[in-house]
Motif scaffolding. Structure first.
Motif, PDB file in Angstrom:
ATOM      1  N   GLU A 100      -2.386  -6.021  -7.742  1.00 38.88           N
ATOM      2  CA  GLU A 100      -3.818  -6.660  -7.973  1.00 38.88           C
ATOM      3  C   GLU A 100      -4.137  -7.884  -7.349  1.00 38.88           C
ATOM      4  N   ALA A 101      -3.087  -8.614  -6.946  1.00 39.46           N
ATOM      5  CA  ALA A 101      -3.270  -9.787  -6.014  1.00 39.46           C
ATOM      6  C   ALA A 101      -3.827  -9.450  -4.637  1.00 39.46           C
ATOM      7  N   ALA A 102      -2.986  -8.156  -4.184  1.00 42.90           N
ATOM      8  CA  ALA A 102      -3.199  -7.653  -2.810  1.00 42.90           C
ATOM      9  C   ALA A 102      -4.744  -7.245  -2.716  1.00 42.90           C
ATOM     10  N   LEU A 103      -5.270  -6.313  -3.730  1.00 42.04           N
ATOM     11  CA  LEU A 103      -6.333  -5.671  -3.481  1.00 42.04           C
ATOM     12  C   LEU A 103      -7.763  -6.910  -3.712  1.00 42.04           C
ATOM     13  N   SER A 104      -7.139  -7.741  -4.454  1.00 37.58           N
ATOM     14  CA  SER A 104      -8.224  -9.014  -4.356  1.00 37.58           C
ATOM     15  C   SER A 104      -8.416  -9.723  -3.387  1.00 37.58           C
ATOM     16  N   PHE A 105      -7.276  -9.923  -2.643  1.00 33.85           N
ATOM     17  CA  PHE A 105      -7.300 -10.615  -1.295  1.00 33.85           C
ATOM     18  C   PHE A 105      -7.899  -9.882  -0.248  1.00 33.85           C
ATOM     19  N   LEU A 106      -7.597  -8.575  -0.092  1.00 37.42           N
ATOM     20  CA  LEU A 106      -8.367  -7.832   0.944  1.00 37.42           C
ATOM     21  C   LEU A 106      -9.850  -7.760   0.707  1.00 37.42           C
ATOM     22  N   GLU A 107     -10.264  -7.732  -0.579  1.00 38.29           N
ATOM     23  CA  GLU A 107     -11.835  -7.471  -1.054  1.00 38.29           C
ATOM     24  C   GLU A 107     -12.314  -8.946  -0.550  1.00 38.29           C
ATOM     25  N   GLU A 108     -11.736  -9.976  -0.720  1.00 39.72           N
ATOM     26  CA  GLU A 108     -12.365 -11.238  -0.529  1.00 39.72           C
ATOM     27  C   GLU A 108     -12.284 -11.725   0.824  1.00 39.72           C
ATOM     28  N   ASN A 109     -10.919 -11.360   1.783  1.00 41.86           N
ATOM     29  CA  ASN A 109     -10.814 -12.034   2.983  1.00 41.86           C
ATOM     30  C   ASN A 109     -10.651 -11.123   4.284  1.00 41.86           C
ATOM     31  N   ILE A 110     -10.281  -9.847   4.088  1.00 39.21           N
ATOM     32  CA  ILE A 110     -10.241  -9.124   5.164  1.00 39.21           C
ATOM     33  C   ILE A 110     -11.102  -8.976   6.283  1.00 39.21           C
ATOM     34  N   HIS A 111     -12.473  -9.353   5.901  1.00 38.89           N
ATOM     35  CA  HIS A 111     -13.417  -9.306   7.078  1.00 38.89           C
ATOM     36  C   HIS A 111     -13.359 -10.856   7.623  1.00 38.89           C
ATOM     37  N   THR A 112     -12.622 -11.576   7.333  1.00 33.28           N
ATOM     38  CA  THR A 112     -12.321 -12.879   8.053  1.00 33.28           C
ATOM     39  C   THR A 112     -11.470 -12.357   9.398  1.00 33.28           C
ATOM     40  N   PHE A 113     -10.780 -11.510   9.155  1.00 33.75           N
ATOM     41  CA  PHE A 113      -9.797 -11.079  10.341  1.00 33.75           C
ATOM     42  C   PHE A 113     -10.382 -10.381  11.453  1.00 33.75           C
ATOM     43  N   PRO A 114     -10.144 -10.333  12.535  1.00 37.46           N
ATOM     44  CA  PRO A 114     -10.725  -9.623  13.676  1.00 37.46           C
ATOM     45  C   PRO A 114     -10.675  -8.375  13.441  1.00 37.46           C
ATOM     46  N   GLU A 115     -11.653  -7.435  14.038  1.00 40.71           N
ATOM     47  CA  GLU A 115     -11.957  -6.019  13.743  1.00 40.71           C
ATOM     48  C   GLU A 115     -10.591  -5.368  14.449  1.00 40.71           C
ATOM     49  N   HIS A 116     -10.320  -4.331  13.874  1.00 40.10           N
ATOM     50  CA  HIS A 116      -9.100  -3.446  14.273  1.00 40.10           C
ATOM     51  C   HIS A 116      -7.932  -4.330  14.101  1.00 40.10           C
ATOM     52  N   ALA A 117      -7.821  -5.328  13.442  1.00 41.64           N
ATOM     53  CA  ALA A 117      -6.814  -6.088  13.270  1.00 41.64           C
ATOM     54  C   ALA A 117      -5.548  -4.938  12.439  1.00 41.64           C
ATOM     55  N   ALA A 118      -4.394  -5.123  12.281  1.00 41.12           N
ATOM     56  CA  ALA A 118      -3.558  -4.507  11.590  1.00 41.12           C
ATOM     57  C   ALA A 118      -2.782  -5.187  10.439  1.00 41.12           C
ATOM     58  N   VAL A 119      -3.232  -4.362   9.306  1.00 39.92           N
ATOM     59  CA  VAL A 119      -2.918  -4.929   7.942  1.00 39.92           C
ATOM     60  C   VAL A 119      -1.868  -4.244   7.411  1.00 39.92           C
ATOM     61  N   PRO A 125     -12.943   0.387   7.126  1.00 39.42           N
ATOM     62  CA  PRO A 125     -12.776   1.378   8.227  1.00 39.42           C
ATOM     63  C   PRO A 125     -12.632   0.624   9.605  1.00 39.42           C
ATOM     64  N   GLY A 126     -12.929  -0.699   9.526  1.00 38.13           N
ATOM     65  CA  GLY A 126     -12.721  -1.289  10.952  1.00 38.13           C
ATOM     66  C   GLY A 126     -11.473  -2.009  11.140  1.00 38.13           C
ATOM     67  N   TYR A 127     -10.332  -1.442  10.182  1.00 36.11           N
ATOM     68  CA  TYR A 127      -9.198  -2.090  10.142  1.00 36.11           C
ATOM     69  C   TYR A 127      -8.062  -1.288  10.206  1.00 36.11           C
ATOM     70  N   THR A 128      -6.897  -1.307  10.651  1.00 32.03           N
ATOM     71  CA  THR A 128      -5.831  -0.377  10.496  1.00 32.03           C
ATOM     72  C   THR A 128      -5.030  -0.614   9.207  1.00 32.03           C
ATOM     73  N   ILE A 129      -4.941  -0.098   8.313  1.00 36.64           N
ATOM     74  CA  ILE A 129      -4.114  -0.134   7.155  1.00 36.64           C
ATOM     75  C   ILE A 129      -2.732   0.329   7.386  1.00 36.64           C
ATOM     76  N   VAL A 130      -1.783  -0.460   7.239  1.00 30.04           N
ATOM     77  CA  VAL A 130      -0.355   0.275   7.448  1.00 30.04           C
ATOM     78  C   VAL A 130       0.497   0.042   6.423  1.00 30.04           C
ATOM     79  N   PRO A 131       0.976   1.212   5.800  1.00 32.50           N
ATOM     80  CA  PRO A 131       1.813   1.146   5.033  1.00 32.50           C
ATOM     81  C   PRO A 131       3.563   0.474   5.218  1.00 32.50           C
ATOM     82  N   ALA A 132       3.788  -0.547   4.684  1.00 28.76           N
ATOM     83  CA  ALA A 132       5.254  -0.941   5.120  1.00 28.76           C
ATOM     84  C   ALA A 132       5.867  -1.307   3.772  1.00 28.76           C
ATOM     85  N   LYS A 133       6.305  -0.269   3.117  1.00 25.21           N
ATOM     86  CA  LYS A 133       6.847  -0.417   1.915  1.00 25.21           C
ATOM     87  C   LYS A 133       8.363  -0.817   1.728  1.00 25.21           C
TER      88      LYS A 133
END
Length: 220
Positions: free
Chosen positions: A59-78, A95-103
């Motif tokens: 929940e915290a991760a999804l909330s952070f992404l929704e609120e802040n991901i667009h403040t990072f440079p486009e094509h950033a690896a998350v 779509p402008g970012y690389t979502i990388v699963p790192a479990k």
């Protein structure tokens, strides 16, 4: 790499690099300031980072992404560590970012207590990101290729079976009127100790005898 969050997983990574403080963003700045292995990064500095690891629960991760991901440079690896978040469910949202699963396969608190690192799993479709992640971790952790569903299933199965074990063990010890300090000592050491000894092939005579009895019972 910027670390988002300051929970068990983040602290495990930070504690593995005492020689070099790592950049961290956490809603409570004071918690970061109290750790000599980390230094606080404010949201205004997010545009400076092209790699970020979200070390937060679902929940915290999804909330952070929704609120802040667009403040990072486009094509950033998350890099997403939450085992319950699937890349396919959120990649289309950003779509402008690389979502990388790192479990993380295992238990962060236990890995931190043992000071022996642990294992992160990154899909084969992210070879460049895996190489960067592995280099950033400086050999403190294993980084292997694998699917995020495998980690979810493995972690969930292990937790379910361990909870069953603890509930059963506590019930039996209580029924035998074992004093609380002894029950606590047993729970703290024996399950983990037997498992570690099993993995290393280092069971003592006491455990070997019980192990053989259990194997014979299962065969019958």
């Amino acid at each position: 790499m910027l670390i988002i969050g300051f929970g068990k997983l983040a602290k495990m990574i930070i504690n593995a690099h005492p020689d070099k403080p790592l950049p961290v963003y956490n809603r409570t700045k004071q918690h970061v300031d109290e750790n000599s292995n980390a230094y606080y990064i404010p949201p205004v500095s997010f545009p400076e980072y092209t790699n970020v690891i979200i070390a937060l629960p679902e929940e915290a991760a999804l909330s952070f992404l929704e609120e802040n991901i667009h403040t990072f440079p486009e094509h950033a690896a998350v890099y997403i560590t939450s085992t319950s978040i699937r890349r396919e469910d959120i990649q289309t949202l950003y779509p402008g970012y690389t979502i990388v699963p790192a479990k993380f396969a295992g238990h962060a608190l236990q890995a931190d207590l043992e000071k022996n690192g642990g294992t992160f799993v990154v899909p084969e479709s992210f070879p460049t990101e895996k190489t960067y992640f592995e280099k950033w971790l400086q050999g403190s952790f294993n980084v292997i290729h694998g699917e995020e569903t495998e980690v979810l299933e493995a972690n969930q199965t292990a937790v379910e079976e361990t909870v069953d074990l603890i509930l059963k063990l506590e019930k039996k010890l209580t029924a035998k009127n074992i004093p609380e300090p002894v029950r606590t000592a047993v729970l703290q050491q024996i399950p983990a100790g037997v498992i570690h000894a099993h993995i290393r092939g280092e069971h003592g005579g006491f455990v070997k005898k019980i192990w053989k009895q259990k194997e014979e019972q299962n065969e019958n």
